[in-house]
Design an enzyme around this catalytic site. Structure first.
Site, mmCIF file in Angstrom:
data_model
loop_
_atom_site.group_PDB
_atom_site.id
_atom_site.type_symbol
_atom_site.label_atom_id
_atom_site.label_comp_id
_atom_site.label_asym_id
_atom_site.label_seq_id
_atom_site.Cartn_x
_atom_site.Cartn_y
_atom_site.Cartn_z
ATOM 1 N N GLN A 195 0.819 -1.220 0.000
ATOM 2 C CA GLN A 195 0.000 0.000 0.000
ATOM 3 C C GLN A 195 0.848 1.263 0.000
ATOM 4 O O GLN A 195 0.336 2.361 -0.244
ATOM 5 C CB GLN A 195 -0.933 0.015 1.223
ATOM 6 N N ALA A 216 1.549 -5.309 -8.403
ATOM 7 C CA ALA A 216 1.278 -4.341 -9.477
ATOM 8 C C ALA A 216 -0.149 -3.788 -9.449
ATOM 9 O O ALA A 216 -0.371 -2.626 -9.780
ATOM 10 C CB ALA A 216 1.549 -4.992 -10.837
ATOM 11 N N THR A 253 7.493 -20.023 -15.949
ATOM 12 C CA THR A 253 7.635 -19.141 -17.106
ATOM 13 C C THR A 253 7.227 -17.722 -16.743
ATOM 14 O O THR A 253 6.210 -17.517 -16.076
ATOM 15 C CB THR A 253 6.764 -19.667 -18.274
ATOM 16 N N CYS A 340 -9.581 -9.189 0.912
ATOM 17 C CA CYS A 340 -9.306 -10.615 1.070
ATOM 18 C C CYS A 340 -10.104 -11.212 2.212
ATOM 19 O O CYS A 340 -10.255 -12.409 2.311
ATOM 20 C CB CYS A 340 -7.824 -10.834 1.366
HETATM 21 N N1 PLP Z 1 -0.400 -7.063 1.468
HETATM 22 C C1 PLP Z 1 -1.209 -5.999 1.564
HETATM 23 C C2 PLP Z 1 -0.902 -4.931 2.569
HETATM 24 C C3 PLP Z 1 -2.320 -5.890 0.727
HETATM 25 O O1 PLP Z 1 -3.126 -4.816 0.836
HETATM 26 C C4 PLP Z 1 -2.568 -6.916 -0.211
HETATM 27 C C5 PLP Z 1 -3.774 -6.872 -1.058
HETATM 28 O O2 PLP Z 1 -4.866 -6.614 -0.590
HETATM 29 C C6 PLP Z 1 -1.693 -7.998 -0.274
HETATM 30 C C7 PLP Z 1 -0.608 -8.035 0.576
HETATM 31 C C8 PLP Z 1 -1.890 -9.108 -1.268
HETATM 32 O O3 PLP Z 1 -1.454 -8.707 -2.542
HETATM 33 P P1 PLP Z 1 -1.831 -9.491 -3.870
HETATM 34 O O4 PLP Z 1 -3.234 -9.120 -4.192
HETATM 35 O O5 PLP Z 1 -0.855 -9.004 -4.889
HETATM 36 O O6 PLP Z 1 -1.660 -10.943 -3.621
#
Ligand code: PLP
Length: 400
Positions: A195, A216, A253, A340
């Site tokens: 972030q 990304a 890959t 998530c």
């Molecule tokens: N770490 C943080 C602080 C995040 O906000 C997120 C995504 O929400 C992630 C890790 C996970 O990243 P990615 O979506 O690239 O797996």
């Protein structure tokens, strides 16, 4: 009244749209320049050069060497790779008799907490979680108190995805540099900078970190690609086996188009510094006006030491999920916490670590702004939100 056609996106911390310049930089690598960087022929050579070009852009941005940049599928993989990679190296390769000890903060993303907990429940590591204060910050002292002789890894995120709270990474990094000068068992320091990349100085030398992970799709690049910085000499075992790619640290890959997109997203990021100041002004306006117009609302955290784009606000007597739903019906996309964790009904571990009661954590909403947010968007949210909260409070029968 809600305008049905209105679409306001205030969930940039979950993901961002791909910048059009990033998109066009990627296009040639799907069907024209489609080679595999591991192939020995000219098309493969060309793809390898392309990947290395993107690697150099990331290295320049982080102040690292190109050989210290490893492409991954995103930050979830990157976080797993650094945490499990160190633990595997220590317990399998070195066959250390003493259990390794990991320190992380209580407010880490689940992509850090879950790999650590898996290692701990498998009996491979001991773990300590550093508490945060009511503003969502972890102090250097809180971390110092947890350090043991067998502490090998410390993982502290640069900025929190739910509250925007910025952690004192450079100060913590300096502590480990000092301690490591007279320790037999070196402490390796990792930061999840997902972030922070858009907004903060991510020079790894200044931060004094050994590992840094990024993604990304949080920086106006494509989904499914990310990178980790692993300082030369850091002992990590490969998480994904099956090939020699990425300096033998990550098989598979290459996602060439994605890597190009990540490189482009990074190389244009500082062009948005002025825009980021405007985003901060908009966020402060949103917070000030929401708190002034909606009684019994409060900011989770503080405006100081916080990312310019994230505001997490609680509304007593109104359920976060219901607020989210009604805002969505009115064309506004927000979140109740980390994308998530949505789908889980547990209250946010981040807000609880800051001392919020379950009911307050459940009545919180994350607004995360981005490059396309305008003053009109803020005005629109302010025109509908007080009514939504009032309605939900009257349904729940809550009296202030
Ligand atoms: N770490 C943080 C602080 C995040 O906000 C997120 C995504 O929400 C992630 C890790 C996970 O990243 P990615 O979506 O690239 O797996």
């Amino acid at each position: 009244m809600a305008e049905a056609s209105r679409k306001i996106y205030m969930d940039y911390a979950a993901t961002t749209p791909v910048d059009l310049r990033v998109l066009s930089s990627m296009m040639p690598y799907f069907s024209d320049d489609f080679g595999n960087p591991s192939s020995a022929h000219a098309l493969g050579e060309s793809a390898k050069k392309t990947v290395d070009g993107a690697r150099e852009k990331l290295a320049a941005f982080l102040g690292a060497r190109s050989s210290e940049i490893i492409f991954t599928s995103g930050a979830t993989e990157g976080n797993n790779a650094v945490i499990k990679g160190i633990a595997m190296m220590r317990s399998i390769k070195w066959n250390e008799p003493q259990k390794m000890h990991i320190i992380a903060s209580e407010i880490e993303h689940s992509a850090v907490i879950q790999p650590i907990e898996r290692l701990a429940t498998s009996g491979l590591v001991d773990v300590s979680f550093a508490p945060v204060d009511s503003t969502g910050r972890v102090s250097v002292e809180a971390i110092s108190r947890l350090i043991r002789e067998e502490t090998t890894l410390v993982s502290i995120m640069y900025a929190n995805n739910e509250t925007g709270a910025i952690q004192a990474i450079a100060e913590i990094g300096a502590l480990f540099t000092k301690l490591n000068a007279c320790r037999k068992n070196k402490i390796y320091f990792h930061t999840d900078a997902v972030q922070a990349i858009n907004y903060l100085d991510c020079n790894v030398g200044r931060l004094e970190v050994d590992m840094l992970t990024m993604s990304a799709h949080k920086i106006y690049g494509p989904k499914g690609i990310g990178a980790m910085y692993v300082k030369a000499g850091t002992p990590i075992a490969r998480l994904i086996d099956g090939g020699e790619q990425e300096f033998k640290l990550r098989a598979g890959t290459h996602n060439v188009a994605g890597i190009v997109g990540l490189g482009e997203a990074i190389s244009i990021i500082r062009e948005y510094d002025k825009k980021n100041k405007e985003i901060e002004v908009l966020k402060n306006d949103l917070v000030r006006r929401v708190l002034a117009s909606i009684p019994h609302s409060a900011l989770n955290g503080v405006l100081d030491n916080s990312l310019p784009n994230i505001a997490n606000i609680r509304f007593k007597g109104a359920e976060g999920e219901a607020i989210l739903f009604m805002l969505s019906e009115a064309g506004v996309s927000v979140s109740t916490g980390s994308a998530c964790m949505s789908g889980s009904h547990a209250s946010s571990h981040v807000l609880k670590a800051m001392g919020l009661k379950d009911e307050d954590a459940h009545s919180s909403i994350r607004f995360s702004l981005g490059r396309s947010t305008t003053q009109r968007d803020i005005d629109y949210v302010l025109s509908i939100l007080p009514g939504i909260i009032e309605k939900l409070r009257s349904i729940s029968g809550w009296r202030g």
